[in-house]
Design an enzyme around this catalytic site. Structure first.
Site, PDB file in Angstrom:
ATOM      1  N   ILE A 147      60.668  -9.839  55.711  1.00 37.02           N
ATOM      2  CA  ILE A 147      60.388  -8.438  55.383  1.00 37.02           C
ATOM      3  C   ILE A 147      58.985  -8.429  54.788  1.00 37.02           C
ATOM      4  CG2 ILE A 147      61.619  -8.660  53.188  1.00 37.02           C
ATOM      5  CD1 ILE A 147      62.392  -5.661  53.565  1.00 37.02           C
ATOM      6  N   ALA A 148      58.153  -7.541  55.287  1.00 36.48           N
ATOM      7  CA  ALA A 148      56.765  -7.545  54.833  1.00 36.48           C
ATOM      8  C   ALA A 148      56.169  -6.151  54.987  1.00 36.48           C
ATOM      9  CB  ALA A 148      55.938  -8.551  55.633  1.00 36.48           C
ATOM     10  N   GLU A 203      66.444 -16.257  51.586  1.00 34.31           N
ATOM     11  CA  GLU A 203      65.735 -17.189  50.706  1.00 34.31           C
ATOM     12  C   GLU A 203      64.403 -16.557  50.324  1.00 34.31           C
ATOM     13  OE1 GLU A 203      66.436 -18.951  53.883  1.00 34.31           O
ATOM     14  OE2 GLU A 203      68.323 -19.815  53.193  1.00 34.31           O
ATOM     15  N   ASN A 242      57.810 -15.545  43.936  1.00 37.78           N
ATOM     16  CA  ASN A 242      57.585 -14.243  44.579  1.00 37.78           C
ATOM     17  C   ASN A 242      58.287 -13.123  43.794  1.00 37.78           C
ATOM     18  OD1 ASN A 242      57.117 -12.103  46.281  1.00 37.78           O
ATOM     19  ND2 ASN A 242      57.687 -13.192  48.148  1.00 37.78           N
ATOM     20  N   TYR A 281      64.806  -7.403  45.806  1.00 44.18           N
ATOM     21  CA  TYR A 281      66.167  -7.805  46.178  1.00 44.18           C
ATOM     22  C   TYR A 281      67.150  -7.529  45.033  1.00 44.18           C
ATOM     23  CZ  TYR A 281      63.504 -10.170  49.831  1.00 44.18           C
ATOM     24  OH  TYR A 281      62.646 -10.437  50.858  1.00 44.18           O
TER      25      TYR A 281
HETATM   26  C1  LIG Z   1      57.991  -7.773  48.781  1.00 42.75           C
HETATM   27  C2  LIG Z   1      57.369  -6.577  49.525  1.00 42.75           C
HETATM   28  C3  LIG Z   1      58.019  -6.480  50.918  1.00 42.75           C
HETATM   29  C4  LIG Z   1      57.707  -5.300  48.742  1.00 42.75           C
HETATM   30  O1  LIG Z   1      57.281  -4.179  49.511  1.00 42.75           O
HETATM   31  P1  LIG Z   1      56.796  -2.811  48.825  1.00 42.75           P
HETATM   32  O2  LIG Z   1      56.822  -1.769  49.883  1.00 42.75           O
HETATM   33  O3  LIG Z   1      55.531  -3.010  48.093  1.00 42.75           O
HETATM   34  O4  LIG Z   1      57.978  -2.567  47.767  1.00 42.75           O
HETATM   35  P2  LIG Z   1      58.524  -1.146  47.241  1.00 42.75           P
HETATM   36  O5  LIG Z   1      57.382  -0.240  46.931  1.00 42.75           O
HETATM   37  O6  LIG Z   1      59.576  -0.648  48.159  1.00 42.75           O
HETATM   38  O7  LIG Z   1      59.188  -1.589  45.856  1.00 42.75           O
HETATM   39  C5  LIG Z   1      60.602  -1.713  45.696  1.00 42.75           C
HETATM   40  C6  LIG Z   1      60.879  -2.532  44.443  1.00 42.75           C
HETATM   41  O8  LIG Z   1      60.379  -3.875  44.623  1.00 42.75           O
HETATM   42  C7  LIG Z   1      59.883  -4.367  43.375  1.00 42.75           C
HETATM   43  N1  LIG Z   1      58.445  -4.634  43.513  1.00 42.75           N
HETATM   44  C8  LIG Z   1      57.687  -4.377  44.598  1.00 42.75           C
HETATM   45  N2  LIG Z   1      56.427  -4.811  44.398  1.00 42.75           N
HETATM   46  C9  LIG Z   1      56.393  -5.350  43.164  1.00 42.75           C
HETATM   47  C10 LIG Z   1      55.366  -5.974  42.401  1.00 42.75           C
HETATM   48  N3  LIG Z   1      54.106  -6.104  42.868  1.00 42.75           N
HETATM   49  N4  LIG Z   1      55.680  -6.441  41.169  1.00 42.75           N
HETATM   50  C11 LIG Z   1      56.934  -6.311  40.675  1.00 42.75           C
HETATM   51  N5  LIG Z   1      57.949  -5.729  41.371  1.00 42.75           N
HETATM   52  C12 LIG Z   1      57.679  -5.244  42.593  1.00 42.75           C
HETATM   53  C13 LIG Z   1      60.164  -3.294  42.335  1.00 42.75           C
HETATM   54  O9  LIG Z   1      61.458  -3.553  41.820  1.00 42.75           O
HETATM   55  C14 LIG Z   1      60.198  -2.038  43.201  1.00 42.75           C
HETATM   56  O10 LIG Z   1      60.979  -1.025  42.633  1.00 42.75           O
HETATM   57  P3  LIG Z   1      60.251   0.101  41.679  1.00 42.75           P
HETATM   58  O11 LIG Z   1      59.223   0.753  42.546  1.00 42.75           O
HETATM   59  O12 LIG Z   1      61.386   1.004  41.320  1.00 42.75           O
HETATM   60  O13 LIG Z   1      59.646  -0.663  40.546  1.00 42.75           O
HETATM   61  C15 LIG Z   1      55.822  -6.708  49.621  1.00 42.75           C
HETATM   62  O14 LIG Z   1      55.314  -7.028  48.352  1.00 42.75           O
HETATM   63  C16 LIG Z   1      55.348  -7.752  50.616  1.00 42.75           C
HETATM   64  O15 LIG Z   1      55.196  -7.487  51.801  1.00 42.75           O
HETATM   65  N6  LIG Z   1      55.081  -8.983  50.138  1.00 42.75           N
HETATM   66  C17 LIG Z   1      54.559 -10.058  51.000  1.00 42.75           C
HETATM   67  C18 LIG Z   1      55.619 -10.548  51.959  1.00 42.75           C
HETATM   68  C19 LIG Z   1      56.806 -11.106  51.209  1.00 42.75           C
HETATM   69  O16 LIG Z   1      56.681 -11.815  50.223  1.00 42.75           O
HETATM   70  N7  LIG Z   1      58.008 -10.787  51.729  1.00 42.75           N
HETATM   71  C20 LIG Z   1      59.259 -11.253  51.163  1.00 42.75           C
HETATM   72  C21 LIG Z   1      59.572 -12.597  51.693  1.00 42.75           C
HETATM   73  S1  LIG Z   1      61.123 -13.226  51.028  1.00 42.75           S
END
Ligand SMILES: CC(C)(COP(=O)(O)OP(=O)(O)OC[C@H]1O[C@@H](n2cnc3c(N)ncnc32)[C@H](O)[C@@H]1OP(=O)(O)O)[C@@H](O)C(=O)NCCC(=O)NCCS
Length: 159
Positions: free
Chosen positions: A73-74, A107, A112, A119
């Site tokens: 998921i990204a 996983e 991260n 999650y």
């Molecule tokens: C993880 C990832 C998919 C989150 O996507 P996102 O669209 O930014 O996340 P959302 O805006 O939907 O946030 C949902 C929740 O995630 C958590 N979250 C997201 N980004 C965060 C950050 N930078 N720091 C802390 N918590 C975070 C929070 O709990 C957030 O809820 P809140 O908005 O009520 O605080 C994104 O950071 C990403 O693509 N990362 C790189 C790829 C990766 O690591 N994928 C997971 C592999 S296991």
């Protein structure tokens, strides 16, 4: 981010998805891996988030018997913290639930925090650790499970 929609992936999306994959992961999947998932893996379900005609995120899982396993998921770095990752995960969980699956696992790298918070927000609990799972830096993987997808989907956001 308002104005985005989430829909099943198609082969036409692969180049954009792969570009995001390369930006997001130190050991990205190959382009061909996505093609194989879409064309040949009957267990696989992938969705993309699209905004103004551009793919801004994607997520996928494998459905095996009564379990779902999140594969990736990204969200594009410029589109983060706008709810797209959460929306993608909710769509994956809803799809599993629709097919009668209640258990979902994944996983995640120990370090991260963003992903682990996401999650945990959707009811995943850390249950174990795979030592030195990631080959690029020997980082541990945290194994997370959610055993009741339906309960999370029923709860209102913010509960
Ligand atoms: C993880 C990832 C998919 C989150 O996507 P996102 O669209 O930014 O996340 P959302 O805006 O939907 O946030 C949902 C929740 O995630 C958590 N979250 C997201 N980004 C965060 C950050 N930078 N720091 C802390 N918590 C975070 C929070 O709990 C957030 O809820 P809140 O908005 O009520 O605080 C994104 O950071 C990403 O693509 N990362 C790189 C790829 C990766 O690591 N994928 C997971 C592999 S296991």
């Amino acid at each position: 981010m308002s104005g985005y929609s989430i829909r099943p992936i198609t082969l036409k999306d692969v180049d954009e998805v792969w570009n995001i994959e390369k930006m997001c992961f130190p050991v990205p999947w190959s382009r061909q891996s996505f093609v194989l998932e879409i064309e040949h893996n009957k267990c696989a379900r992938y969705f993309v988030a699209e905004h103004a005609g551009t793919i801004v995120g994607y997520g996928g899982m494998w459905l095996v018997l009564d379990e779902a396993h999140i594969t990736n998921i990204a969200v594009h770095p410029l589109a983060r913290r706008k709810g797209i990752g959460e929306a993608l995960l909710r769509v994956l969980m809803a799809e599993a639930n629709r097919l009668g699956i209640q258990k979902i696992t994944l996983e995640v790298r120990d370090s991260n925090t963003a992903a682990r918070n996401l999650y945990e927000k959707l009811g995943f609990v850390s249950v174990g650790r795979r030592k030195r799972y990631y080959s690029d830096n020997n980082e541990d993987a945290i194994i997370m499970w959610n055993l009741n997808i339906g309960k999370v989907l029923e709860a209102k956001q913010g509960d």
